[in-house]
Design an enzyme around this catalytic site. Structure first.
Site, mmCIF file in Angstrom:
data_model
loop_
_atom_site.group_PDB
_atom_site.id
_atom_site.type_symbol
_atom_site.label_atom_id
_atom_site.label_comp_id
_atom_site.label_asym_id
_atom_site.label_seq_id
_atom_site.Cartn_x
_atom_site.Cartn_y
_atom_site.Cartn_z
ATOM 1 N N LYS A 1 56.473 34.879 49.045
ATOM 2 C CA LYS A 1 56.110 34.922 50.470
ATOM 3 C C LYS A 1 57.320 34.524 51.328
ATOM 4 O O LYS A 1 58.456 34.796 50.943
ATOM 5 C CB LYS A 1 54.894 34.034 50.729
ATOM 6 N N GLU B 1 42.851 40.632 44.541
ATOM 7 C CA GLU B 1 43.098 39.309 45.120
ATOM 8 C C GLU B 1 41.974 38.949 46.093
ATOM 9 O O GLU B 1 42.048 39.286 47.289
ATOM 10 C CB GLU B 1 44.428 39.315 45.882
ATOM 11 N N SER C 1 45.272 31.787 43.294
ATOM 12 C CA SER C 1 45.249 30.444 42.696
ATOM 13 C C SER C 1 45.446 30.444 41.178
ATOM 14 O O SER C 1 44.858 29.611 40.481
ATOM 15 C CB SER C 1 43.945 29.715 43.063
HETATM 16 C C1 PEP Z 1 49.055 35.588 46.767
HETATM 17 O O1 PEP Z 1 49.167 35.264 47.947
HETATM 18 O O2 PEP Z 1 49.321 36.735 46.395
HETATM 19 C C2 PEP Z 1 48.611 34.571 45.813
HETATM 20 C C3 PEP Z 1 48.142 34.986 44.678
HETATM 21 O O3 PEP Z 1 48.721 33.265 46.224
HETATM 22 P P1 PEP Z 1 48.325 31.937 45.406
HETATM 23 O O4 PEP Z 1 48.685 32.156 43.952
HETATM 24 O O5 PEP Z 1 49.135 30.858 46.033
HETATM 25 O O6 PEP Z 1 46.853 31.763 45.562
#
Ligand code: PEP
Length: 250
Positions: free
Chosen positions: A14, A166, A211
């Site tokens: 990110k 996701e 996560s």
């Molecule tokens: C993401 O934003 O693609 C993601 C999977 O974030 P996190 O692993 O921090 O939940």
């Protein structure tokens, strides 16, 4: 599980990372040689070129976090798919929920970006997923089917396309769906892919994101139709990310 494919673990940094953090990429690159999975890191675009100098000749691939929906021209501030390839990256994340939410990206824009990415040889990683309210309203499958019906590139080289499931409520929250929820979402995604591409749809990798941590990675990556993981926060440190990568099964 997509036919004939190794699991794929993708780290999404990110808007994090400056030159000093390239040391993490170097550590990851040094340690991926023995892993069963294919590994990709998506740093901010500002680091791609330097990261490519570090990863050249290693098994660590690079990706960008977005690309323009235009090929080139007067689009100040945008980064084209071709520029990303020129930096040494092979993947591009598209339609991440943060871009859909904060930048108003529609499924049609995602589709256009994916087609441009494919035309220059990049592998798009198209993110789909439901909100908490949609999950509670039992709309998850309908949401995924719509996002894919409208957002998939019309023609695809199937082994050069990745879908990331996701769920928005799982991103950065520490909460994850149970195994059955992931399995049924991935089954629905596979159905949409075969609707769109026929038997070619079985070759597209479907990864889970939201996560993923060292503590839950073996359970998630052990699920039958999970082809890998998209990892946000836990990809920022090499040590943590490598533990997740090591939990892959093929
Ligand atoms: C993401 O934003 O693609 C993601 C999977 O974030 P996190 O692993 O921090 O939940």
């Amino acid at each position: 599980m997509a036919i004939d494919s190794r699991q794929l673990v993708i780290g999404n940094w990110k808007m994090n990372g400056i030159a000093a953090d390239l040391a993490e990429i170097e550590k990851i690159a040094r340690n991926v040689g023995e892993l069963r999975a294919d590994i990709v890191i998506c740093p901010p675009a500002t680091l791609l070129h330097a990261a490519a100098n570090i990863t050249v000749g290693t098994r660590l691939s690079l990706g960008a976090q977005d690309c323009s929906s235009e090929q080139s021209g007067a689009y100040t501030g945008d980064i084209s798919a071709r520029m990303i390839v020129d930096c040494g990256a092979r993947f591009v994340i598209l339609g991440h929920s943060e871009r859909r939410q904060y930048r108003g990206e529609s499924d049609l824009i995602v589709k256009r970006k994916a087609e441009i990415a494919l035309s220059v040889g990049l592998t798009p990683v198209i993110c789909v997923g439901e909100t908490e309210a949609e999950r509670i309203g039992n709309e998850t499958i309908a949401v995924l089917e719509k996002q894919l019906r409208d957002g998939l590139p019309s023609k695809s080289e199937h082994d050069h396309l990745v879908i990331a499931y996701e769920p928005l409520w799982a991103i950065g929250t520490g909460r994850i769906p149970d195994g059955n929820e992931i399995l049924s979402a991935h089954r629905a995604i596979r159905g949409s892919l075969t609707d769109a591409y026929g038997s070619g749809g079985t070759e597209v990798s479907i990864v889970y994101g939201g996560s993923v941590k060292p503590e839950n990675s073996a359970e998630i990556l052990g699920l039958e139709n999970v082809d890998g993981a998209l990892v946000g926060g836990a990809s920022l440190r090499a040590e943590t990310f490598l533990k997740i990568c090591a939990a892959s099964r093929t």
